[in-house]
Design a protein around this motif. Structure first.
Motif, short mmCIF file in Angstrom:
data_model
loop_
_atom_site.label_atom_id
_atom_site.label_comp_id
_atom_site.label_asym_id
_atom_site.label_seq_id
_atom_site.Cartn_x
_atom_site.Cartn_y
_atom_site.Cartn_z
N GLU A 40 -21.60 -38.06 -10.20
CA GLU A 40 -22.00 -39.30 -9.26
C GLU A 40 -22.07 -40.50 -9.91
O GLU A 40 -22.04 -40.66 -11.12
CB GLU A 40 -23.55 -38.68 -8.82
CG GLU A 40 -23.69 -38.00 -7.64
CD GLU A 40 -25.05 -37.33 -7.52
OE1 GLU A 40 -25.74 -37.63 -6.62
OE2 GLU A 40 -25.35 -36.36 -8.67
N SER A 41 -22.26 -41.38 -9.22
CA SER A 41 -22.70 -42.94 -9.87
C SER A 41 -23.70 -43.00 -10.68
O SER A 41 -24.79 -42.35 -10.29
CB SER A 41 -22.70 -43.67 -8.64
OG SER A 41 -22.52 -45.27 -8.96
N GLY A 42 -23.65 -43.47 -11.87
CA GLY A 42 -24.63 -43.70 -12.75
C GLY A 42 -24.77 -42.56 -13.75
O GLY A 42 -25.91 -42.30 -14.59
N CYS A 43 -23.95 -41.56 -13.56
CA CYS A 43 -24.17 -40.17 -14.42
C CYS A 43 -24.00 -40.76 -15.96
O CYS A 43 -23.80 -39.71 -16.77
CB CYS A 43 -23.43 -39.04 -14.00
SG CYS A 43 -21.72 -39.29 -14.00
N GLY A 44 -23.13 -41.86 -16.09
CA GLY A 44 -22.70 -42.16 -17.44
C GLY A 44 -21.31 -42.15 -17.85
O GLY A 44 -20.76 -41.95 -19.03
N LYS A 45 -20.39 -42.12 -16.79
CA LYS A 45 -19.02 -41.98 -16.97
C LYS A 45 -18.62 -43.33 -17.75
O LYS A 45 -17.85 -42.92 -18.77
CB LYS A 45 -18.37 -41.83 -15.80
CG LYS A 45 -18.66 -40.68 -15.04
CD LYS A 45 -17.79 -40.35 -13.78
CE LYS A 45 -17.92 -41.44 -12.61
NZ LYS A 45 -19.26 -41.68 -12.10
N SER A 46 -18.80 -44.59 -17.20
CA SER A 46 -18.14 -45.68 -18.01
C SER A 46 -18.89 -45.81 -19.24
O SER A 46 -18.22 -46.24 -20.24
CB SER A 46 -18.72 -46.86 -17.01
OG SER A 46 -18.10 -46.63 -15.63
N MET A 47 -19.96 -45.47 -19.41
CA MET A 47 -20.68 -45.49 -20.58
C MET A 47 -20.00 -44.61 -21.86
O MET A 47 -19.84 -45.01 -22.80
CB MET A 47 -22.28 -45.02 -20.52
CG MET A 47 -23.19 -45.86 -21.75
SD MET A 47 -23.12 -47.55 -21.80
CE MET A 47 -24.15 -48.08 -20.58
N SER A 48 -19.81 -43.43 -21.34
CA SER A 48 -18.80 -42.60 -22.28
C SER A 48 -17.76 -43.24 -22.73
O SER A 48 -17.29 -43.11 -23.80
CB SER A 48 -18.59 -41.23 -21.73
OG SER A 48 -19.70 -40.64 -20.93
N ALA A 49 -16.74 -43.94 -21.71
CA ALA A 49 -15.63 -44.47 -22.08
C ALA A 49 -15.74 -45.57 -23.03
O ALA A 49 -15.30 -45.79 -24.12
CB ALA A 49 -14.95 -44.92 -20.73
N SER A 50 -16.93 -46.57 -22.75
CA SER A 50 -17.15 -47.61 -23.67
C SER A 50 -17.66 -47.10 -25.04
O SER A 50 -17.29 -47.52 -26.10
CB SER A 50 -18.56 -48.33 -23.31
OG SER A 50 -18.05 -48.75 -21.88
N ALA A 51 -18.17 -45.90 -24.87
CA ALA A 51 -18.55 -45.33 -26.38
C ALA A 51 -17.63 -44.73 -27.31
O ALA A 51 -17.36 -45.14 -28.30
CB ALA A 51 -19.62 -43.96 -26.18
N ILE A 52 -16.62 -44.21 -26.65
CA ILE A 52 -15.32 -43.76 -27.24
C ILE A 52 -14.65 -44.82 -27.87
O ILE A 52 -14.09 -44.76 -29.08
CB ILE A 52 -14.37 -42.85 -26.21
CG1 ILE A 52 -15.14 -41.71 -25.70
CG2 ILE A 52 -13.00 -42.48 -26.99
CD1 ILE A 52 -14.46 -41.12 -24.55
N LEU A 53 -14.32 -45.98 -27.21
CA LEU A 53 -13.88 -47.49 -27.81
C LEU A 53 -14.79 -48.19 -28.57
O LEU A 53 -14.77 -49.18 -29.07
CB LEU A 53 -13.29 -48.22 -26.66
CG LEU A 53 -12.05 -47.65 -25.80
CD1 LEU A 53 -11.91 -48.46 -24.72
CD2 LEU A 53 -10.92 -47.63 -26.58
#
Ligand SMILES: Nc1ncnc2c1ncn2[C@@H]1O[C@H](COP(=O)(O)OP(=O)(O)OP(=O)(O)O)[C@@H](O)[C@H]1O
Ligand SMILES: [Mg+2]
Lengths: 320, 305
Positions: A40-53
């Motif tokens: 769902e929106s807000g579950c942290g998908k984009s944040m995980s991606a940023s964290a990997i980079l």
């Protein structure tokens, strides 16, 4: 193993308190493989991606975990090395194509700038390389368009230019595509997905495909991780996840989707995702789960192995 | 907008009013606005006068003609064509003083704005981009400088080192940069969150380059507007300091000093203050108009193709 993420945790220390939008996720990716991340929106998908980079925006911090690229822990690399890693080996396609180009430069300059990070080229060959990249992302008459400004292009074209910036390196190993198509219309979406597949076949990079769109995930991904409230709750081969989900959240997520050959009522998931500043102590899905028990509300379930590659974090994963 | 079908048989239909194909007849609504010709000419004249001051000016700006003091401008009662704009209480030719004053005032304003804007922009972008402790420290310093009474510092400094053009440039610049720093910082804060900065970082571009190539060009239009507005402020600041005797050492003419000089004789010789005052107004207004026009011109989204 090309990329291995182990127990990655991102923490925000804000006035409202501590929150962990990414709370100990782990997954791995082989060369040429595609991993889908849904949720769902807000579950942290984009944040995980940023964290990997290692591009978590302040005041966020990566507080725990490892990100191993070919066995080297990126979280221990120096800032300069990390910049090289981003320029050469890892890249990301951002969620919003309209805003991801600088309004004051012609697009050719922007692609050229990204190229120069990984390659030393003379002026003429730089221009050729830029045109080649733009052709590769299927921009018609690229030689003329390099002088255009972003606002002169359509959303789909801008998405492609942004893509060209992300693919600028010759030795790309991992590409993260963060909902690359949500802002595009359906036909353009399909073209873009084809493009991604083609590029992957060409270059052979591992692809992490973040999406809401199970259809696209089914088409593109070898395996899928389902995320809920900062945690991965189920991982498995795409077919298995779609046809035999074990986690109640995955089931609920699939029930929200229309299917072509079935007539049935769509079931929205009741309730709301938990507040990231106060996650429930037990399973995070328990408050919305139809079959939650006392155990679910008090203790977080470990991953249960269902098959060789199929894991679900549910106390009752083996029961259905 | 709905398409209007051409009547049968008609081979030519006038486009509906307000159709985008026809440029608006109201020229003042067109984008970008017409070139501000008059302000540009005024600025041109002032610069020309400043550069060729010694050739154009009929008299030395510091030479007294005591017998001719308080001569009214040409055309007024008691005026003469020798002194077109009249003379002041020492009989110095106001026309010559204004021309030489343009040189001094423009040099000071230009240098102050160059230094102030450079320092302020550098501080603003660095503070806004990196944020955190560095940002806090830099912005506290800016606040501190803004809080210090300029006049007091100027008086102390000038008593110690003596009045000179160099000193006044230094003092006013030190006072001007925090304004740039604050505004540029807040612009940077919102630019930093933009996806194009994120994409640049994803592509492995260095922070220095992102600040220089992605943030700076996006604040240029703000900078230009700020600079043009500051021309007036700096001229006024300099005149205030000169008036207090801690600015340009007399008898050198600056427009500020000339306004101040005439202050005590407003009833007997209104022209002594009025003409340099008008010069300041013309300069400031012209710069503002040109600045507005430039801002629109520099924004690629407002350009015509
Ligand atoms: N500056 C911040 N301070 C605190 N929490 C934040 C901050 N930025 C983001 N978050 C948290 O990160 C969480 C995850 O956001 P993220 O953008 O990763 O979601 P997403 O899964 O990509 O959603 P979407 O599908 O809408 O893109 C959000 O729930 C939000 O609470
Ligand atoms: Mg997102």
């Amino acid at each position: 193993m090309l990329l291995e993420v182990k127990n990655l945790r991102v923490q925000f220390d804000t006035l409202m308190g501590l929150s962990s939008p990414v709370d100990g996720i782990s997954f791995s990716l082989e060369k040429g493989e595609t991993l889908g991340i849904v949720g769902e929106s807000g579950c942290g998908k984009s944040m995980s991606a940023s964290a990997i980079l290692r591009l978590v925006p302040p005041p966020g911090r990566i507080v725990d975990g490892e990100v191993l690229l070919d066995g080297t822990d990126l979280l221990k690399a120096s800032a300069a090395n990390m910049r090289q890693v981003r320029g050469h080996y890892m890249s990301m396609v951002l969620q919003d194509p309209v805003a991801s180009l600088n309004p004051v430069f012609p697009i050719g300059n922007q692609v050229a700038e990204a190229v120069t990070v990984s390659q030393r080229l003379r002026r003429r060959s730089l221009k050729e390389k830029v045109i080649e990249l733009l052709q590769r992302v299927r921009i018609p008459s690229a030689e003329n368009r390099i002088y255009e400004y972003p606002h002169q292009m359509s959303g789909g074209m801008r998405q492609r230019v942004a893509g060209a910036i992300s693919f600028a390196s010759n030795d790309l190993k991992v590409l993260i595509a963060d909902e690359p198509t949500t802002a595009l219309d359906v036909t353009v979406q399909a073209q873009y997905l084809d493009l991604l597949k083609e590029l992957q076949a060409d270059v052979g990079f591992g692809l992490i495909f973040i999406s809401h769109d199970i259809g696209a995930v089914a088409e593109l991904c070898d395996k899928v991780s389902v995320m809920y409230a900062g945690k991965i709750v189920e991982t498995g081969p795409t077919r298995t996840i779609i046809n035999h989900p074990r986690h109640p959240y995955t089931k609920a997520l699939l029930d929200c989707l229309p299917r072509l050959n079935e007539v049935k009522r769509l079931e929205p998931i009741g309730g709301e995702p938990p507040n990231p500043f106060a996650f429930p102590p037990g399973c995070r899905f328990a408050p919305r789960c139809p079959r939650a028990t006392e155990l679910c509300h008090t203790q977080y379930p470990d991953f249960v192995q269902i098959d060789e590659n199929h894991d679900a974090a549910c106390w009752y994963a083996n029961e259905s | 907008m709905a398409e209007i079908a051409a009547p049968r048989g008609a081979d030519w239909v006038e486009p509906p009013a307000g159709s985008p194909a026809v440029p608006s007849r109201r020229w003042w609504l067109r984008r970008p606005p017409i070139i501000p010709t008059l302000p540009m000419i005024m600025i041109g004249i002032i610069f020309f006068a400043a550069i060729f001051a010694s050739v154009i000016a009929p008299f030395s700006p510091t030479k007294n003609h005591l017998f001719d003091s308080f001569t009214a401008p040409w055309g007024w009662e008691g005026g003469s064509s020798t002194y077109i704009l009249g003379t002041d209480f020492l009989g110095r030719d106001i026309f010559s003083r204004i021309i030489h004053g343009a040189r001094i005032s423009l040099t000071i304003a230009g240098l102050v704005i160059l230094i102030g804007a450079s320092v302020g922009t550098l501080v603003g972008i660095v503070a806004g981009y990196f944020g955190g402790l560095l940002d806090s420290i830099l912005m506290r310093i800016a606040d501190l400088v803004l809080g210090i009474p300029l006049i007091l510092v100027a008086i102390v400094l000038v008593t110690v080192t003596g009045a000179s053009v160099g000193n006044i440039i230094f003092i006013v610049s030190a006072f001007v940069w925090p304004r740039y720093a604050r505004i540029i910082r807040s612009e940077t804060l919102s630019l930093r969150e933009q996806d194009f900065v994120m994409l640049a970082r994803v592509a492995g571009i260095s922070s220095r380059r992102i600040m220089l190539r992605h943030i700076l060009p996006n604040v240029v239009s703000t900078l230009i507007v700020l600079c043009t507005l500051q021309v007036g402020q700096v001229v006024l600041l300099e005149s205030a300091l000169s008036f207090l005797g801690v600015g340009i050492p007399p008898p050198k003419p600056s427009w500020g000093i000339m306004v101040a000089d005439g202050r005590t004789n407003l009833t007997s010789g209104w022209w002594i203050s009025l003409t340099p005052g008008l010069a300041i107004v013309v300069l400031v207004v012209s710069f503002n108009l040109v600045g507005d026009w430039l801002r629109d011109r520099l924004d690629p989204r407002l350009q015509r193709y």
